[in-house]
Design an enzyme around this catalytic site. Structure first.
Site, mmCIF file in Angstrom:
data_model
loop_
_atom_site.group_PDB
_atom_site.id
_atom_site.type_symbol
_atom_site.label_atom_id
_atom_site.label_comp_id
_atom_site.label_asym_id
_atom_site.label_seq_id
_atom_site.Cartn_x
_atom_site.Cartn_y
_atom_site.Cartn_z
ATOM 1 N N ASP A 12 0.873 -1.172 0.000
ATOM 2 C CA ASP A 12 0.000 0.000 0.000
ATOM 3 C C ASP A 12 0.913 1.226 0.000
ATOM 4 O O ASP A 12 2.113 1.133 0.302
ATOM 5 C CB ASP A 12 -0.894 -0.039 1.243
ATOM 6 C CG ASP A 12 -1.755 1.203 1.367
ATOM 7 O OD1 ASP A 12 -2.432 1.552 0.382
ATOM 8 O OD2 ASP A 12 -1.724 1.822 2.439
ATOM 9 N N ASP A 14 -0.180 5.176 0.883
ATOM 10 C CA ASP A 14 -0.462 6.136 1.949
ATOM 11 C C ASP A 14 -0.591 5.427 3.296
ATOM 12 O O ASP A 14 -1.404 4.514 3.446
ATOM 13 C CB ASP A 14 -1.762 6.893 1.654
ATOM 14 C CG ASP A 14 -1.720 7.604 0.310
ATOM 15 O OD1 ASP A 14 -0.901 8.517 0.163
ATOM 16 O OD2 ASP A 14 -2.490 7.225 -0.583
ATOM 17 N N ASP A 174 -1.517 -1.024 5.844
ATOM 18 C CA ASP A 174 -1.634 -0.358 7.146
ATOM 19 C C ASP A 174 -3.068 -0.341 7.658
ATOM 20 O O ASP A 174 -3.355 0.357 8.633
ATOM 21 C CB ASP A 174 -1.122 1.087 7.055
ATOM 22 C CG ASP A 174 -2.070 1.986 6.265
ATOM 23 O OD1 ASP A 174 -2.463 1.600 5.143
ATOM 24 O OD2 ASP A 174 -2.431 3.063 6.770
#
Length: 222
Positions: A12, A14, A174
């Site tokens: 991922d 961001d 995240d």
């Protein structure tokens, strides 16, 4: 924690590789000002990130406020995209350990990809600004395919692009969005503890392990 033997790792963006909230929040504030709406803090915008730009814009316009019409949302998305093109990469920074770990992964012969819900047009410019783009073999954004995370299709597409089976892949994210995408794709997933996760504690998510720094990934690779 278990170990993994991937041939490819998908990240991922961001909240995993980069802290992009300052740039996203600034673009969101410019969008809100243009539309005559009250502003938002960085902390608020951090909880809006994760499911792509349209969802983030809708949350910026409506959370704790009145619902927005489809027309108003379209205006907001168009304004945000315009402003984010200007702010993207200005204040974003790679998290500690990222710049050190990516070259070591490449030295091991691993293929690397980015699978994010950020619009594809913003991925390469951001990573180029940070000097990280050359480490990756593919970029898959939230608008690359008809479906985005948590649908498994982006990860399956990444496997096809990099020529690896699902069994030979690993996802690093995240958020619960990343975990659900990986679970649906049949790919193991590790989550960073410092990310955004829409304001929810990441240790409550179904994943194969937690990392506090990307350098912690290296000892887990068999």
């Amino acid at each position: 924690m278990k170990t993994f033997s991937p041939r490819a790792i998908f990240f991922d963006l961001d909240g995993t590789l980069v802290d992009s909230v300052p740039d996203l929040a600034e673009a969101a504030r410019r969008m809100l000002a243009e539309l005559g709406e009250p502003t938002r803090t960085d902390e608020e915008v951090a909880t809006f990130v994760g499911k792509g730009i349209p969802t983030m814009v809708e949350r910026a316009l409506s959370v704790g406020r009145s619902p927005v019409s489809a027309e108003r949302l379209a205006q907001g998305v168009a304004a945000f995209m315009r402003h984010y093109e200007d702010t993207n990469g200005k204040l974003t920074r790679a998290y500690p350990g990222v710049a050190e770990t990516l070259p070591r992964l490449r030295e091991r012969g691993l293929k690397l990809g980015v699978v994010t819900n950020k619009a594809e047009a913003f991925i390469a410019p951001l990573l180029e600004e940070l000097g990280l783009a050359a480490y990756f073999d593919c970029f898959i954004g939230g608008d690359t395919l008809a479906k985005k995370k948590p649908d498994p299709e982006p990860l399956w597409h990444g496997c096809e692009l990099l020529g690896v089976t699902r069994e030979a892949a690993l996802m690093v994210g995240d958020s619960g969005n990343d975990a659900l995408c990986a679970r649906r794709a049949g790919i193991p997933v590790l989550l960073m503890t410092y990310g955004y996760n829409e304001g929810v504690a990441v240790d409550s998510e179904d994943c194969d392990g937690l990392l506090s720094s990307l350098t912690g990934l290296l000892p887990l690779l068999a």
